[in-house]
Design an enzyme around this catalytic site. Sequence first.
Site, short mmCIF file in Angstrom:
data_model
loop_
_atom_site.label_atom_id
_atom_site.label_comp_id
_atom_site.label_asym_id
_atom_site.label_seq_id
_atom_site.Cartn_x
_atom_site.Cartn_y
_atom_site.Cartn_z
NE ARG A 280 8.21 33.53 46.13
CZ ARG A 280 9.37 34.14 46.22
NH1 ARG A 280 9.62 34.90 47.26
NH2 ARG A 280 10.28 34.00 45.28
NE ARG B 197 14.24 34.38 50.05
CZ ARG B 197 13.44 34.94 49.16
NH1 ARG B 197 13.41 34.52 47.92
NH2 ARG B 197 12.65 35.94 49.52
CE LYS C 53 12.35 35.80 61.53
NZ LYS C 53 12.39 34.66 60.63
N PRO D 234 14.37 34.61 68.19
CG PRO D 234 13.85 32.84 66.75
CD PRO D 234 13.80 33.24 68.19
CG ASP E 145 8.76 37.49 63.34
OD1 ASP E 145 8.60 37.98 64.48
OD2 ASP E 145 7.90 36.77 62.82
#
Length: 273
Positions: A128, A172, A214, A231, A233
């Site tokens: 996506r 967003r 992140k 990072p 996740d």
Amino acid sequence: MKTEFLPSGVLLKDTELDIFKTFDCGQCFRFEKIDENTVCGIAYGRRLVLENSEDGVLLRGVSEEEYEKLWRDFLDMGRDYFDVNEKLSAYEKLKTAAKSGYGIHILNQEPWEALCSFVISQNNNIPRIKKIIEKLCTLYGEETEGGYAFPTPKALIKAGKEGIALSGCGFRDRYILAAAEAVESGSLDPTELIALPYEEAFKKLTALKGVGPKVANCVLLFGLRHTEAFPVDVWIKKVLDKYFEPDFDPRIFGDWAGIAQQYLFYNERFVGE
DNA sequence: GCCCAGGGAATCG
DNA sequence: CGATTCCATGGG
């Protein structure tokens, strides 16, 4: 590694660079595997085709000048990954991951593109994210021979929140717009963050709405050359819970923490225990 | 602390 | 198969 400049393009001979591992571990969103030997996509407003051949990776149609000016740095060919891999393998808990992840390079992407892309990546999945970014590029990116460049902050401001929302980015939209405005107004110069110490750059990034730890670490690692960024996740969280002590601090990996992170991610996601 | 905000993927029953 | 959960962050 040897670099040969041929009429067909630049041939990276005997390189450890693995184009599939590198372009399929969530660090960039505009590249695709198009067949068994080929990866292709757009960065810095230009199309790049990478092809596995008998004796190395061929950057199809790339001239010596273009390679030296752009792709050598983008592909991080100046780093001795054999050496880094060896050093990281010295950590017992990285041995397996370093072996399976060997060949991954950290891509030096454009700072603004990295910032905008990872804002989009928050609470989202890779297919996506790619779809949203492609839509943004076709709607507001400059059209070139190879396709659409990543939209400039100015173009996104002109598009406005509603225009940005046409990409399907959902809630967003306002974060993307705010980031574009911060960059365009000069209150944040992402390129400047490259030279700042990690902690300071991290603070400036997380001051933006929509940029948490992140996202900031992804921008620092994949767009701002801060290889000490690590990072975390869900996959990395899982790795840390599974194999490391509760109080483990990835900062012990120093300047290679980001590369260690890529190895761990790749191993957990695509190789398994 | 809890829920919600796109929407597609991943995972569950 | 359909239903639920997840994703990373900020706002209410």
